[in-house]
Write a protein that holds these residues in place. Structure first.
Motif, PDB file in Angstrom:
ATOM      1  N   GLN A  49      45.901  42.940  36.883  1.00 46.43           N
ATOM      2  CA  GLN A  49      46.298  43.940  37.551  1.00 46.43           C
ATOM      3  C   GLN A  49      46.394  45.240  36.655  1.00 46.43           C
ATOM      4  N   LEU A  50      47.291  44.949  35.680  1.00 45.01           N
ATOM      5  CA  LEU A  50      47.313  46.147  34.669  1.00 45.01           C
ATOM      6  C   LEU A  50      45.903  46.780  34.423  1.00 45.01           C
ATOM      7  N   LEU A  51      44.972  45.900  33.987  1.00 49.34           N
ATOM      8  CA  LEU A  51      43.629  46.256  33.621  1.00 49.34           C
ATOM      9  C   LEU A  51      43.144  47.213  34.774  1.00 49.34           C
ATOM     10  N   VAL A  52      43.166  46.794  36.036  1.00 44.47           N
ATOM     11  CA  VAL A  52      42.532  47.395  37.146  1.00 44.47           C
ATOM     12  C   VAL A  52      43.356  48.834  37.602  1.00 44.47           C
ATOM     13  N   GLU A  53      44.687  48.685  37.322  1.00 41.36           N
ATOM     14  CA  GLU A  53      45.257  49.932  37.464  1.00 41.36           C
ATOM     15  C   GLU A  53      44.797  51.016  36.076  1.00 41.36           C
ATOM     16  N   ALA A  54      44.601  50.652  35.122  1.00 42.14           N
ATOM     17  CA  ALA A  54      44.264  51.476  33.983  1.00 42.14           C
ATOM     18  C   ALA A  54      42.633  52.203  34.601  1.00 42.14           C
ATOM     19  N   ALA A  55      41.952  51.172  35.123  1.00 36.04           N
ATOM     20  CA  ALA A  55      40.423  51.407  35.458  1.00 36.04           C
ATOM     21  C   ALA A  55      40.745  52.599  36.529  1.00 36.04           C
ATOM     22  N   ALA A  56      41.771  52.374  37.783  1.00 31.53           N
ATOM     23  CA  ALA A  56      41.725  53.074  39.048  1.00 31.53           C
ATOM     24  C   ALA A  56      42.293  54.292  38.504  1.00 31.53           C
ATOM     25  N   ALA A  57      43.167  54.618  37.556  1.00 30.14           N
ATOM     26  CA  ALA A  57      43.609  55.672  37.019  1.00 30.14           C
ATOM     27  C   ALA A  57      42.511  56.614  36.520  1.00 30.14           C
ATOM     28  N   ASN A  58      41.504  56.233  36.114  1.00 24.30           N
ATOM     29  CA  ASN A  58      40.211  57.062  35.908  1.00 24.30           C
ATOM     30  C   ASN A  58      39.075  57.129  36.702  1.00 24.30           C
ATOM     31  N   GLY A  59      39.877  56.744  38.108  1.00 23.85           N
ATOM     32  CA  GLY A  59      38.989  57.269  39.384  1.00 23.85           C
ATOM     33  C   GLY A  59      38.192  56.123  39.869  1.00 23.85           C
ATOM     34  N   ILE A  60      38.177  55.219  39.385  1.00 24.66           N
ATOM     35  CA  ILE A  60      37.429  53.798  40.267  1.00 24.66           C
ATOM     36  C   ILE A  60      38.258  53.294  41.145  1.00 24.66           C
ATOM     37  N   THR A  61      37.530  53.290  42.122  1.00 22.34           N
ATOM     38  CA  THR A  61      38.147  52.376  43.470  1.00 22.34           C
ATOM     39  C   THR A  61      38.308  51.301  43.539  1.00 22.34           C
ATOM     40  N   LYS A  62      39.575  50.585  43.945  1.00 23.73           N
ATOM     41  CA  LYS A  62      40.168  49.335  44.200  1.00 23.73           C
ATOM     42  C   LYS A  62      39.219  48.676  45.372  1.00 23.73           C
ATOM     43  N   VAL A  63      38.630  47.868  45.253  1.00 18.14           N
ATOM     44  CA  VAL A  63      38.099  47.080  46.487  1.00 18.14           C
ATOM     45  C   VAL A  63      39.154  45.727  46.706  1.00 18.14           C
ATOM     46  N   TYR A  64      39.804  45.633  47.730  1.00 20.72           N
ATOM     47  CA  TYR A  64      40.687  44.463  47.731  1.00 20.72           C
ATOM     48  C   TYR A  64      39.922  43.275  48.831  1.00 20.72           C
ATOM     49  N   VAL A  65      40.529  42.145  48.472  1.00 19.85           N
ATOM     50  CA  VAL A  65      40.194  40.899  49.431  1.00 19.85           C
ATOM     51  C   VAL A  65      40.708  41.109  50.700  1.00 19.85           C
ATOM     52  N   ASP A  66      39.965  41.115  51.604  1.00 17.46           N
ATOM     53  CA  ASP A  66      40.468  41.316  53.104  1.00 17.46           C
ATOM     54  C   ASP A  66      41.553  40.301  53.382  1.00 17.46           C
ATOM     55  N   ASP A  67      42.599  40.603  54.338  1.00 16.83           N
ATOM     56  CA  ASP A  67      43.741  39.865  54.640  1.00 16.83           C
ATOM     57  C   ASP A  67      43.060  38.543  55.103  1.00 16.83           C
ATOM     58  N   GLU A  68      42.112  38.450  55.864  1.00 13.14           N
ATOM     59  CA  GLU A  68      41.785  37.292  56.700  1.00 13.14           C
ATOM     60  C   GLU A  68      41.214  36.290  55.763  1.00 13.14           C
ATOM     61  N   VAL A  69      40.326  36.749  54.531  1.00 11.50           N
ATOM     62  CA  VAL A  69      40.000  36.078  53.741  1.00 11.50           C
ATOM     63  C   VAL A  69      41.148  35.495  52.551  1.00 11.50           C
ATOM     64  N   ALA A  70      41.903  36.633  52.367  1.00 16.20           N
ATOM     65  CA  ALA A  70      42.839  36.097  51.300  1.00 16.20           C
ATOM     66  C   ALA A  70      43.784  34.937  51.992  1.00 16.20           C
ATOM     67  N   GLU A  71      44.043  35.195  53.304  1.00 14.11           N
ATOM     68  CA  GLU A  71      44.996  34.159  53.863  1.00 14.11           C
ATOM     69  C   GLU A  71      44.103  32.627  54.020  1.00 14.11           C
ATOM     70  N   TYR A  72      42.874  32.624  54.373  1.00 14.77           N
ATOM     71  CA  TYR A  72      42.060  31.402  54.537  1.00 14.77           C
ATOM     72  C   TYR A  72      42.024  30.801  52.884  1.00 14.77           C
ATOM     73  N   THR A  73      41.873  31.703  52.040  1.00  9.28           N
ATOM     74  CA  THR A  73      41.785  31.375  50.630  1.00  9.28           C
ATOM     75  C   THR A  73      43.118  30.625  50.302  1.00  9.28           C
ATOM     76  N   HIS A  74      44.034  31.425  50.488  1.00 10.99           N
ATOM     77  CA  HIS A  74      45.348  30.793  50.107  1.00 10.99           C
ATOM     78  C   HIS A  74      45.721  29.432  50.776  1.00 10.99           C
ATOM     79  N   ARG A  75      45.449  29.223  52.094  1.00  8.72           N
ATOM     80  CA  ARG A  75      45.672  28.213  52.762  1.00  8.72           C
ATOM     81  C   ARG A  75      44.789  26.933  52.167  1.00  8.72           C
ATOM     82  N   MET A  76      43.577  27.074  51.874  1.00  6.23           N
ATOM     83  CA  MET A  76      42.508  26.126  51.579  1.00  6.23           C
ATOM     84  C   MET A  76      42.946  25.656  49.944  1.00  6.23           C
ATOM     85  N   THR A  77      43.680  26.427  49.247  1.00  7.25           N
ATOM     86  CA  THR A  77      43.776  26.218  47.791  1.00  7.25           C
ATOM     87  C   THR A  77      45.122  26.094  47.419  1.00  7.25           C
ATOM     88  N   SER A  78      46.164  26.255  48.240  1.00  9.98           N
ATOM     89  CA  SER A  78      47.588  26.565  47.403  1.00  9.98           C
ATOM     90  C   SER A  78      48.509  25.261  47.967  1.00  9.98           C
TER      91      SER A  78
END
Length: 302
Positions: A239-268
């Motif tokens: 997260q800290l590495l991503v924040e540093a890159a984003a501060a230089n103008g690089i856009t974050k792309v997040y995991v979609d909520d539906e995919v995040a929920e599915y991945t969480h459910r299947m691995t956690s």
């Protein structure tokens, strides 16, 4: 730990016999295993054997943490609820290096803070007791909890923010599985603050960011709690590495909520997270017990 105290074969196979993963309704562990399933959490019919196994894994978790650099003076603690007397829990002695801890070093304390078993020749961590006892009281499902002052965890905690769903691994902390304790009153000697901390974790929380302090994780085994701690620490670093890159103008792309929920459910689930820790545990055994045994047999240079 004596070389014979924990056998690698035990870690790999001491559970129900390996089963074919050809069922229609698969568990998360079955789904991730192609062919035979990895063995899950061992089942014991004897409290003493279960306690011995838990304390061995607890000591090895500390040794893994030491190898990963999670030490900071006398700070940091792991607790494991006793299998026979669930109103008591085991914790590490104050002032002993993580990498030197053995099962016989652990102290059994009750909810009043009194040492009632194990190694009572050294004190337990008073602040650690407050935090862990509050969580164990509030969450009967929590068997183990981990807290250290790890570097990335301390850095990210200064923002008092949740980890974002930036990649597959951090989805283990999706939704209610992640919490933030947004207060900081110094070293936790106050029972009221410890209770607020336990409340902030919630009934489903598995990982929590403690503002200006660090990370705290829980699980149904010390293996699960330890793996989640390592994962949360690494996720803070990412997260800290991503924040540093984003501060230089690089856009974050997040995991979609539906995919995040599915991945969480299947691995956690707790069985899968227990298995996630076993590779690090195996390596720790190889580096410590395995090398010591080979030296004793004269197969490596001393």
């Amino acid at each position: 730990m004596a070389p014979s105290a924990l056998h690698q074969n035990h870690i790999l196979t001491d559970s129900n016999e390996k089963q074919e993963c050809e069922t229609t309704d698969k568990t998360a562990l079955q789904a991730i295993s192609k062919g035979v399933c990895l063995p899950g959490i061992p089942i014991f019919n004897d409290f003493e054997k279960q306690r011995h196994w838990m304390l061995e894994h607890m000591a090895l978790a500390f040794q893994v943490f030491a190898r990963k650099g999670f030490t900071e003076g006398m700070s940091g603690h792991i607790s494991v609820r006793d299998p026979e007397n669930p109103h008591t829990f085991w914790t590490n002695p104050l002032g002993k290096f993580f990498g030197l801890l053995q099962p016989s070093d652990m102290i059994l304390v009750d909810y009043s803070g009194s040492p009632i078993g194990g190694n009572t020749s050294l004190p337990a961590n008073a602040a650690g007791f407050q935090i862990h006892s509050a969580v164990h009281k509030a969450r009967p499902d929590v068997i183990a909890a981990c807290h250290t002052h790890s570097k990335a965890g301390k850095a990210w905690s200064t923002f008092s923010r949740r980890l974002e769903m930036l990649n597959q691994d951090v989805t283990h902390f999706y939704g209610d599985a992640q919490a933030v304790y947004s207060e900081f009153g110094g070293v936790v000697f106050d029972e009221a603050e410890a209770q607020r901390l336990a409340t902030a974790l919630g009934q489903k929380g598995k990982g929590m960011i403690l503002r200006n302090h660090g990370l705290f994780t829980v699980g149904k085994t010390v293996d699960e709690a330890a793996y989640l701690f390592m994962l949360m620490e690494k996720s803070c670093e990412v997260q800290l590495l991503v924040e540093a890159a984003a501060a230089n103008g690089i856009t974050k792309v997040y995991v979609d909520d539906e995919v995040a929920e599915y991945t969480h459910r299947m691995t956690s689930d707790s069985e899968t997270l227990y298995c996630e820790f076993q590779p690090d545990l195996q390596w720790e055994l190889e580096c410590s017990v395995g090398n010591r045994e080979r030296r004793l047999r004269g197969k490596v240079d001393t």
